[in-house]
Design a protein around this motif. Structure first.
Motif, PDB file in Angstrom:
ATOM      1  N   VAL A   1       0.208   5.220   1.625  1.00 21.73           N
ATOM      2  CA  VAL A   1      -0.634   6.133   2.416  1.00 21.73           C
ATOM      3  C   VAL A   1      -0.092   7.553   2.223  1.00 21.73           C
ATOM      4  O   VAL A   1       1.031   7.853   2.637  1.00 21.73           O
TER       5      VAL A   1
ATOM      6  N   ASN B   1      -7.980   6.795   4.860  1.00 21.46           N
ATOM      7  CA  ASN B   1      -7.349   7.094   6.151  1.00 21.46           C
ATOM      8  C   ASN B   1      -8.087   8.292   6.737  1.00 21.46           C
ATOM      9  O   ASN B   1      -8.012   9.395   6.205  1.00 21.46           O
TER      10      ASN B   1
ATOM     11  N   PHE C   1      -4.510   4.625  -0.526  1.00 17.80           N
ATOM     12  CA  PHE C   1      -5.415   5.271   0.432  1.00 17.80           C
ATOM     13  C   PHE C   1      -5.539   6.751   0.088  1.00 17.80           C
ATOM     14  O   PHE C   1      -4.593   7.355  -0.417  1.00 17.80           O
TER      15      PHE C   1
ATOM     16  N   CYS D   1       0.809  -1.246   0.000  1.00 17.16           N
ATOM     17  CA  CYS D   1       0.000   0.000   0.000  1.00 17.16           C
ATOM     18  C   CYS D   1       0.832   1.280   0.000  1.00 17.16           C
ATOM     19  O   CYS D   1       2.023   1.266   0.306  1.00 17.16           O
TER      20      CYS D   1
ATOM     21  N   THR E   1      -6.064  10.156   2.262  1.00 21.28           N
ATOM     22  CA  THR E   1      -6.052  10.595   3.658  1.00 21.28           C
ATOM     23  C   THR E   1      -6.902  11.851   3.717  1.00 21.28           C
ATOM     24  O   THR E   1      -6.637  12.807   2.989  1.00 21.28           O
TER      25      THR E   1
END
Ligand code: FMN
Length: 410
Positions: A65, A134, A103, A63, A105
């Protein structure tokens, strides 16, 4: 593709069999996680991010982020001041990658849940079920005050987050609904497309306060936190798992962040660490951030200040992975053995340091059995930037190449 075609656990990297999952943190912001003025080829632009993401896709990382930041912290580096917005970032990176989970955020107080739920569903379609969220409430007052008024009081923020999340979950799963709460009133709520992933995209949260951990336990799949020691790693994991199960009958896993300085010899690794942290560290921005966290560095012991500040400058307080490939692998294996599902990594210079990590540390993790070797296959959607990028022409080229690669992969 119907929403029932992709079940979250089937084929989702975040739920694969690797005992130690790996990702990176903050390739979308300047300096990523290092508060330093050391030289680097790293830039928080789309061109660099595509290269990093495709390299990770090939190496089998789980992943990425991104960091959500609306303004920099100041100092000569203006740490994290340049930041690609994360929903649009994820959408574009999804189009040029194949396997890696991405993701967004999101500071929940900055966006209406209907807009967020639809954007995530759209990215879920573009990425074929590879987008997660997130959820962050925000802790940097100056950036949230740009949105009008004062930053929400801390615990009130988590009440807002709870209602926000309930609206998003209804948008993702129901056909028509009404909602009347303290923060939102939704009449005849409806959304298409729904997410491709079933039952929903992966949710993560890094709240460290009681309401923050409670929110994570109630809604999310992974709780993120910094490591203090291997004992604390085990205690934290047991605590949040127990909280999620006892209070909400849910399962949750933990994930942490680390910074990497990996070199052929220990001396080379520590020399570089000393260079970028002690010689070239941005002390001014570190002071500003310590003040924001109410850490009075003047009243702390010199030893505390050195350790704390050094870790902050080196990688936003992440776990130190400094040393030879064997030493770095050993520290990573310990994280996995402590029961933590994985770690986000950060490098000062991703395009230079990450290939070395992939070639020299990954095989050791595979030998130790905490990661399964990646099948080497040629990507059908390989995307290669050529030459220097002129901004507007470059973006047009990206769109053209993506269109060609998608057409040829049909
Ligand atoms: C791995 C990780 C990533 C985070 N990312 C962000 C971010 O991008 N933006 C942000 O404002 N806060 C971010 N945070 C801060 C947390 O969301 C949270 O506000 C903080 O840990 C304090 O917890 P609390 O909200 O429960 O007080 C992050 C924290 C961690 C550990």
């Amino acid at each position: 593709m119907s929403r029932f075609d992709v079940f979250r656990e089937a084929g989702n990297p975040m739920f694969n069999d690797n005992q130690l999952k790996l990702g990176i943190f903050g390739p979308n912001v300047n300096n990523s996680c290092a508060m330093t003025l050391a030289e680097t080829t790293f830039k928080p632009n789309f061109e660099t991010n595509v290269k990093i993401a495709q390299m990770m896709d090939k190496a089998g990382y789980e992943c990425i982020v991104p960091v959500a930041r609306w303004r920099g912290f100041g100092g000569p580096s203006n740490f994290n001041g340049e930041c690609m917005e994360t929903y649009t970032w994820a959408s574009a990176i999804a189009a040029v990658t194949e396997k890696i989970y991405l993701f967004c955020t999101s500071h929940l107080p900055t966006i209406h849940p209907i807009v967020a739920s639809k954007m995530i569903s759209t990215i879920d379609q573009i990425s074929k079920g590879r987008i997660g969220l997130n959820t962050v409430m925000g802790w940097f007052p100056k950036e949230l005050e740009m949105f009008g008024g004062k930053k929400m009081q801390h615990d009130k923020g988590y009440q807002y987050a709870t209602e926000w999340m309930e609206v998003v979950l209804k948008m993702w799963s129901q056909q028509f609904f009404d909602h009347k709460g303290e923060f939102f009133e939704i009449k005849d709520g409806w959304q298409e497309p729904k997410p491709v992933q079933s039952p929903r995209p992966v949710l993560i949260n890094a709240g460290s306060s009681k309401p923050g951990m409670n929110f994570a336990a109630k809604y999310t799949d992974f709780h993120f936190s910094f490591l203090e020691s291997m004992e604390q790693a085990g205690e934290w994991t047991n605590h949040i798992k127990k909280l999620a199960w006892d209070e909400y009958h849910r399962e949750i896993n933990t994930f942490t962040t680390s910074f990497v300085v990996c070199r052929p010899t220990e001396k080379e690794a520590w020399d570089y660490y000393n260079y970028y942290v002690r010689e070239k560290g941005d002390d001014e921005v570190t002071d500003i951030i310590c003040q924001l966290f109410n850490i009075d560095t003047a009243s702390q012991s010199a030893d505390f200040n050195k350790k704390f500040r050094d870790n902050f400058i080196a990688g936003w307080g992440g776990w130190a992975l400094v040393g030879t490939p064997e030493q770095v692998a050993d520290k990573l294996i310990k994280i996995a053995k402590a029961g933590v599902s994985g770690t986000l990594l950060s490098f000062v210079d991703y395009l230079v340091e990450m290939p070395y990590f992939n070639e020299n540390v990954m095989p050791l993790l595979e030998q130790a059995g905490v990661r399964i070797p990646v099948k080497k296959e040629k990507s059908s959607k390989e995307y290669i930037f050529t030459g220097e990028m002129n901004h507007s022409a470059g973006v047009r080229d990206v769109a053209k190449e993506v269109a060609v690669s998608l057409a040829s992969s049909k």
